[in-house]
Design an enzyme around this catalytic site. Structure first.
Site, short mmCIF file in Angstrom:
data_model
loop_
_atom_site.label_atom_id
_atom_site.label_comp_id
_atom_site.label_asym_id
_atom_site.label_seq_id
_atom_site.Cartn_x
_atom_site.Cartn_y
_atom_site.Cartn_z
N ASP A 53 0.83 -1.21 0.00
CA ASP A 53 0.00 0.00 0.00
C ASP A 53 0.86 1.25 0.00
OD1 ASP A 53 -2.47 -1.14 -0.15
OD2 ASP A 53 -2.98 -0.93 1.96
N LYS A 75 -3.38 2.56 -2.24
CA LYS A 75 -4.73 2.71 -1.68
C LYS A 75 -4.69 3.88 -0.72
CE LYS A 75 -7.61 0.22 -2.38
NZ LYS A 75 -8.58 0.22 -3.50
N MET A 192 -9.21 9.40 8.36
CA MET A 192 -9.66 9.88 7.04
C MET A 192 -10.76 10.94 7.17
SD MET A 192 -9.65 6.17 5.12
CE MET A 192 -10.38 5.31 6.54
#
Length: 275
Positions: A53, A75, A192
């Site tokens: 990732d 990602k 996030m």
């Protein structure tokens, strides 16, 4: 009747079936290589194929064996990403070719890492997956500031929650969460959430006091880590004024009272000088 091969009888070479490989989901932690578990390190060093990732540091990838194939499958929220279905097909194909596939993920595979989806998908293909936990950024980021996630005097629990809802999903019920966090004395750790900080702030203010301390930590555990302290009422402005972006965690709760007081104290001389 038996068949005897002679010099005039063409030999048929039957290729032995390739032994099924194996797959390991490995949590690479928040970025600092020294925060890897020993089990994670052994898995990385024994891998023949690594699917990596974006948030995994180069120093950790460099621990792979020299002959290992390293495939970067980015990602990251808000950026161009390799489709999840394509990653899962790569994993299955490589395992069936006899490889030891290590799916290397930032943080922990089972905390907002889609590890559960990958385990389910591979299980449907008849492939067992081993999971190696990693330290999640929500823990490492606050620990680096000397602040606990729970504290008998301030927080009786902690909630890890994403601020980035799956497309088509309504996302978290922030108002209900705010009321619960206030009554149950919980620390909120939001992953996030930078891009939607304004709406998160407005919703949380429905159930939490405006003066509730917050901290935003970017690039937790890495040399370029930065953080900014504020209150729930100033969350969006704190992010903007300090130029913070992804990857960051947002922590909300009274466990930050000491950090907030220290931050205000260190800023006081500058304010007095400016006055």
């Amino acid at each position: 009747m038996s068949l005897t091969l002679t010099s005039s009888t063409p030999a048929t070479h039957v290729r032995a079936p390739v032994a099924l490989g194996r797959c390991t989901l490995v949590g690479a932690g928040p970025g600092d290589p020294e925060l890897l578990t020993l089990k994670a390190l052994r898995a990385i060093q024994s891998a023949t194929v690594l699917l990596v990732d974006d948030l995994v540091s180069d120093d950790i990838v460099a621990m792979a064996a020299p002959g290992a194939r390293v495939i970067h499958v980015g990602k990251r929220g808000g950026c161009k990403s390799t489709p999840q279905s394509f990653i899962e097909r790569l994993m299955i194909m490589a395992v069936r070719e006899g490889e030891h596939v290590v799916r290397l993920k930032g943080g922990d595979p089972f905390i907002f890492g889609r590890g559960g989806e990958e385990v389910e998908h591979l299980a449907q293909a008849g492939i067992h997956v081993e999971v190696v936990n990693g330290i999640t950024a929500g823990l490492a980021g606050l620990t680096s500031l000397g602040v606990p996630l729970t504290h008998r005097a301030h927080a009786q629990g902690v909630v890890f929650i994403t601020g980035h809802a799956k497309p088509g999903s309504p996302g978290p019920d922030w108002r209900t969460l705010a009321a619960t966090a206030h009554s149950a004395r919980l620390t909120l750790v939001i992953y996030m959430g930078v891009s939607s900080a304004g709406s998160i702030q407005d919703e949380l203010l429905s159930g939490l006091p405006p003066a509730t301390p917050v901290v935003v930590v970017q690039n937790a555990s890495l040399p370029l880590q930065r953080h900014a302290v504020g209150t729930l009422a100033t969350l969006q402005r704190t992010i903007a004024d300090n130029g913070l972006g992804s990857p960051s965690i947002i922590v909300v709760g009274d466990v930050l009272q000491g950090l907030a007081a220290a931050s205000a104290s260190s800023a006081q001389p500058a304010l007095e000088k400016a006055a």
